[in-house]
Structure formats: C-alpha cells, structure tokens
Scaffold this active site. Structure first.
Site, PDB file in Angstrom:
ATOM      1  N   LYS A 134     -28.985  21.568  -1.637  1.00 22.81           N
ATOM      2  CA  LYS A 134     -28.681  20.509  -2.597  1.00 22.81           C
ATOM      3  C   LYS A 134     -29.870  20.271  -3.526  1.00 22.81           C
ATOM      4  O   LYS A 134     -29.718  20.241  -4.761  1.00 22.81           O
ATOM      5  CB  LYS A 134     -28.324  19.209  -1.864  1.00 22.81           C
ATOM      6  CG  LYS A 134     -27.955  18.063  -2.795  1.00 22.81           C
ATOM      7  CD  LYS A 134     -27.670  16.788  -2.033  1.00 22.81           C
ATOM      8  CE  LYS A 134     -28.968  16.114  -1.610  1.00 22.81           C
ATOM      9  NZ  LYS A 134     -28.737  14.762  -1.049  1.00 22.81           N
ATOM     10  N   ASP A 157     -23.783  16.633  -3.151  1.00 25.48           N
ATOM     11  CA  ASP A 157     -24.224  15.383  -2.534  1.00 25.48           C
ATOM     12  C   ASP A 157     -23.006  14.651  -1.971  1.00 25.48           C
ATOM     13  O   ASP A 157     -21.890  15.167  -1.984  1.00 25.48           O
ATOM     14  CB  ASP A 157     -24.984  14.520  -3.538  1.00 25.48           C
ATOM     15  CG  ASP A 157     -24.133  14.094  -4.725  1.00 25.48           C
ATOM     16  OD1 ASP A 157     -22.914  14.379  -4.732  1.00 25.48           O
ATOM     17  OD2 ASP A 157     -24.671  13.470  -5.646  1.00 25.48           O
TER      18      ASP A 157
END
Length: 210
Positions: free
Chosen positions: A121, A139
């Site tokens: 991420k 996310d």
C-alpha cells in the site's frame, strides 16, 4: 454489465464527482511521504500532518532524522499510535535510504518493498503520487468500497484486492481512482455510519444498493 464495464462506469462517475484529488498527507519531499504513510497506519491523515510538523521542526532533513534514535522519534510521534514500532521503522528506513540509496527514495515496487515498514500500500502510494506511475492503493476505503460496489466480492486481503483491480481499472486512471475512493468513502460510502446511498453518484449501479 460486466465487471470491466462496471469499473469504467464507476471510474467515470467518480471523476465527475471528485475532479480534483490528491494525497491528503502533507509533504514536499518523497522521503517525507514515506514517513507520513507509515505514521498513517491506524491514524488519521489530519493527525499525521500535525505530528510531522513537529517532527520536521526538530529533524528538518533526512540526514537529521536518520541520526535520531528510535526513542527520540517515538517521543514526538506517540500521538499517532503504535509509536514504538513506527519509530523503529522510520529510523531504520531513513538510515537505509542514506546508506544504500544515496538519500534517494527508489522508484520501483521491488526496491520500495525492501525499506523497513513499507508494504504494498505504501509503495504504491509513493509510486503514484511521487513518481506518477500507475498505482493501486488498497487502503481501508478502497477495500470497503470496491466490495460494496461489486468490483470484487468478499475479498478483504489488500494484495488480492489490488491484483483484482489491476485487471479492471485502466492504468492511467488507477492512482486518481484510489484517491477518489478515499474521498467518496469519507463523504458518502462511510464505514461508521449507514452509507448515504441517496446522494451516491454510483447508487444505481452499485451491487450493495441493488
């Protein structure tokens, strides 16, 4: 409607609803975004932006932060939560940038993932926002929304969601698409309250609404 067609519709509608998007973490250098994204785990971007101002007030350069001890860093970043582990990662990351990358943040996924505290991420966020490369940032907003909308079904593991979205989202739209999901997730498709489907720009094609 196929998933590919659904994805293109969602991309187009979110682009109209949120034409101007950007990362809400404040930074002016790539290494600062690395620090901020590590601090943002289980913490709001707004709080991170406050804490980093104090952090950079004391350690204004990457070199200065690399020389700070984890304990000194933790004393400042504690309000972001998980202070001990975040401080260790930030300290080790800054040292590694200095010692192995000549102070420069790498611009490939492979190299970014070698940095302490950097997962997929965070690496994708750096690639997209700093280097302008295609990036899928999975996310909590992204994972929640794409499951609700029907782009994926019952997939909660970030890497699996990322791999699924790479097959659906045009690369040139990927980074802004993820930022738009964050905006939409905060304003409309919320997590802690009932989603505001009545004002959602994709309500008529959303799997959850249907």
């Amino acid at each position: 409607m196929t998933k590919e067609e659904l994805a293109l519709q969602i991309v187009a509608r979110l682009k109209v609803a949120y034409p101007d998007v950007d990362c809400t973490l404040e930074y002016d250098q790539a290494w600062k975004l690395l620090v901020s994204v590590r601090l943002a785990a289980q913490c709001t971007d707004a709080r991170v932006n406050v804490v980093t101002k104090e952090l950079y007030g004391k350690y204004p350069t990457q070199e200065a932060l690399a020389e700070a001890t984890a304990e000194e860093i933790e004393a400042i970043i504690r309000p972001c939560g998980l202070g001990n582990s975040k401080a260790r990662d930030i300290s080790a990351c800054m040292k590694m940038l200095q010692e192995e990358y000549d102070g420069k943040v790498p611009n490939t996924l492979k190299e970014l993932l070698k940095l302490p505290g950097v997962g997929r991420k965070s690496a994708n966020l750096i690639l997209g926002d700093v280097f302008g490369q295609p990036a899928i940032v999975t996310d909590t907003h992204c994972i929640r929304l794409v499951n609700r909308m029907g782009l994926v079904k019952g997939i909660k593991e970030p890497k699996k969601v990322e791999m699924a979205l790479w097959k659906l989202i045009p690369p040139e739209e990927s980074n802004d698409f993820c930022h738009r999901l964050v905006e939409h997730g905060r304003a409309v498709c919320t997590a802690r309250t009932k989603p505001y489907c009545e004002k959602c720009c994709v309500a008529d094609i959303c799997a959850k609404r249907i």
